[in-house]
Design a protein around this motif. Structure first.
Motif, PDB file in Angstrom:
ATOM      1  N   GLY A  19      21.662 -35.893  21.863  1.00  0.00           N
ATOM      2  CA  GLY A  19      22.696 -36.782  21.354  1.00  0.00           C
ATOM      3  C   GLY A  19      24.050 -36.432  21.929  1.00  0.00           C
ATOM      4  N   TYR A  20      24.930 -37.401  21.932  1.00  0.00           N
ATOM      5  CA  TYR A  20      26.255 -37.211  22.537  1.00  0.00           C
ATOM      6  C   TYR A  20      27.053 -36.122  21.817  1.00  0.00           C
ATOM      7  CZ  TYR A  20      31.049 -38.299  23.929  1.00  0.00           C
ATOM      8  OH  TYR A  20      32.340 -38.216  24.401  1.00  0.00           O
ATOM      9  N   ASP A  66      23.537 -36.179  36.232  1.00  0.00           N
ATOM     10  CA  ASP A  66      22.096 -36.231  35.923  1.00  0.00           C
ATOM     11  C   ASP A  66      21.737 -35.264  34.797  1.00  0.00           C
ATOM     12  OD1 ASP A  66      21.688 -38.183  37.809  1.00  0.00           O
ATOM     13  OD2 ASP A  66      21.022 -36.812  39.377  1.00  0.00           O
ATOM     14  N   SER A  67      22.338 -34.077  34.824  1.00  0.00           N
ATOM     15  CA  SER A  67      22.090 -33.109  33.750  1.00  0.00           C
ATOM     16  C   SER A  67      22.667 -33.611  32.430  1.00  0.00           C
ATOM     17  CB  SER A  67      22.723 -31.759  34.107  1.00  0.00           C
ATOM     18  OG  SER A  67      22.132 -31.223  35.271  1.00  0.00           O
ATOM     19  N   THR A  68      23.822 -34.264  32.509  1.00  0.00           N
ATOM     20  CA  THR A  68      24.469 -34.788  31.301  1.00  0.00           C
ATOM     21  C   THR A  68      23.603 -35.843  30.632  1.00  0.00           C
ATOM     22  OG1 THR A  68      26.682 -34.383  32.224  1.00  0.00           O
ATOM     23  CG2 THR A  68      26.519 -35.967  30.432  1.00  0.00           C
ATOM     24  N   VAL A  69      23.063 -36.756  31.416  1.00  0.00           N
ATOM     25  CA  VAL A  69      22.224 -37.814  30.853  1.00  0.00           C
ATOM     26  C   VAL A  69      21.029 -37.218  30.128  1.00  0.00           C
ATOM     27  CG1 VAL A  69      20.689 -39.738  31.435  1.00  0.00           C
ATOM     28  CG2 VAL A  69      22.937 -39.579  32.501  1.00  0.00           C
ATOM     29  N   THR A  70      20.376 -36.249  30.747  1.00  0.00           N
ATOM     30  CA  THR A  70      19.213 -35.616  30.133  1.00  0.00           C
ATOM     31  C   THR A  70      19.571 -34.992  28.791  1.00  0.00           C
ATOM     32  OG1 THR A  70      18.263 -35.133  32.316  1.00  0.00           O
ATOM     33  CG2 THR A  70      17.425 -33.865  30.444  1.00  0.00           C
ATOM     34  N   LEU A  71      20.707 -34.307  28.743  1.00  0.00           N
ATOM     35  CA  LEU A  71      21.121 -33.647  27.501  1.00  0.00           C
ATOM     36  C   LEU A  71      21.556 -34.647  26.441  1.00  0.00           C
ATOM     37  CD1 LEU A  71      23.093 -30.643  29.012  1.00  0.00           C
ATOM     38  CD2 LEU A  71      20.949 -30.526  27.733  1.00  0.00           C
ATOM     39  N   PHE A  72      22.275 -35.690  26.847  1.00  0.00           N
ATOM     40  CA  PHE A  72      22.692 -36.706  25.876  1.00  0.00           C
ATOM     41  C   PHE A  72      21.472 -37.365  25.226  1.00  0.00           C
ATOM     42  CE2 PHE A  72      27.144 -37.896  27.730  1.00  0.00           C
ATOM     43  CZ  PHE A  72      27.637 -36.695  27.255  1.00  0.00           C
ATOM     44  N   ILE A  73      20.445 -37.612  26.031  1.00  0.00           N
ATOM     45  CA  ILE A  73      19.236 -38.243  25.508  1.00  0.00           C
ATOM     46  C   ILE A  73      18.484 -37.288  24.579  1.00  0.00           C
ATOM     47  CG2 ILE A  73      16.957 -39.135  26.153  1.00  0.00           C
ATOM     48  CD1 ILE A  73      18.304 -40.240  28.693  1.00  0.00           C
ATOM     49  N   GLU A  74      18.419 -36.026  24.986  1.00  0.00           N
ATOM     50  CA  GLU A  74      17.635 -35.049  24.211  1.00  0.00           C
ATOM     51  C   GLU A  74      18.342 -34.618  22.920  1.00  0.00           C
ATOM     52  OE1 GLU A  74      15.571 -30.624  24.819  1.00  0.00           O
ATOM     53  OE2 GLU A  74      16.502 -31.679  26.515  1.00  0.00           O
TER      54      GLU A  74
END
Length: 216
Positions: A45-46, A35-43
Motif C-alpha cells: 500500500g502507498y 519499478d521497485s516502487t510499484v511493486t512495494l505500493f502494490i504489496e
C-alpha cells in the motif's frame, strides 16, 4: 501524414529535481526505482511503503535515492509520467508505418493495448493512489491523461477521409479516441477476470473489431 505534436505543456525533469547532471543516468536509475516502487505500493500500500523500503528494494542507499527524488510523492508522479511516455512512444511508432489507413489504426490500437498489458500493475496502481499527489501534480496527471486520448483523436483525424477511411466529424473522433483509451486501460483494471477467458491477443482482436465497427 500529419505528425502528432506533443503537449504544449510537457513535463520536464526540473519539476522533479535531481542532483545528478547526466540525463541518461537519471532516466535509467529512476526507472529502476520506479519499478521497485510499484511493486512495494502494490504489496504494502502507498501509506505503509517508506522511502527506506524503496531504496532497499532498488539496491540504493537512502542517501543515493534522495539524489534522484526528494519524496515518495515524486516517485508516484514519475510512475504516472513513465506510463504516459511509454504509451506515447508506442503509438508514435505505430503511426510511422505506411500501411493502409485501417491497418495503421489497428496497429496503433494493438501497440497501445500491449503497453497496457506490460504496464498493467503500474496503471492500476496509478489510479489507486493518484489522489495522494499534491494538487498541482494531480492537475498535471489529468492533463496527461487527456493528452493520451488526444493522441488517438489526432491519429484518427490524420486518417479521416483518406482513401477508404470514412470522414469522421469531431464528436465521433472524440468518442472513438476515448473508447480506445478506456478499452486499453480496462485490460489493466479487469485483467484478473478477463484473463480467465481471453489472451491479450484475443482481447486486442475483439476490441479492435469493435472500435473499427464504430467507424466503418
Amino acid at each position: 501524414m500529419r505528425k502528432i505534436k506533443k503537449s504544449k505543456t510537457p513535463i520536464s525533469d526540473i519539476e522533479v529535481p535531481t542532483q545528478i547532471k547526466n540525463p541518461e543516468l537519471v532516466r535509467e536509475r529512476r526507472r529502476q526505482i520506479i519499478d521497485s516502487t510499484v511493486t512495494l505500493f502494490i504489496e504494502h500500500g502507498y501509506h505503509k511503503t517508506t522511502t527506506r523500503m524503496i531504496a532497499k528494494a532498488a539496491n540504493f542507499s537512502i542517501g543515493s535515492l534522495y539524489e534522484y527524488v526528494s519524496s515518495k510523492e515524486d516517485l508516484l508522479y514519475l510512475v504516472c509520467k513513465t506510463i504516459h511516455e511509454e504509451v506515447w512512444d508506442a503509438v508514435e511508432n505505430a503511426l510511422s508505418d505506411t500501411d493502409k489507413e485501417e491497418e495503421r489504426l489497428a496497429r496503433v490500437i494493438r501497440h497501445y493495448f500491449y503497453v497496457c498489458d506490460k504496464m498493467g500493475d503500474h496503471i492500476l496502481m496509478m489510479y489507486q493512489v493518484t489522489q495522494f499527489l499534491p494538487e498541482k501534480w494531480k492537475a498535471r496527471i489529468l492533463v496527461n491523461e487527456l493528452n493520451i486520448t488526444d493522441i488517438f483523436i489526432n491519429a484518427l483525424s490524420s486518417l479521416s477521409g483518406k482513401n477508404n477511411f470514412p470522414k469522421l466529424d469531431e464528436k465521433i473522433l472524440n468518442l472513438v479516441g476515448h473508447n480506445i483509451s478506456v478499452l486499453g486501460q480496462m485490460w489493466a483494471f479487469r485483467r484478473w477476470h478477463l484473463q480467465r477467458n481471453f489472451t491479450i491477443e484475443e482481447y486486442i482482436k475483439i476490441q479492435t473489431d469493435f472500435i473499427l465497427g464504430l467507424i466503418f
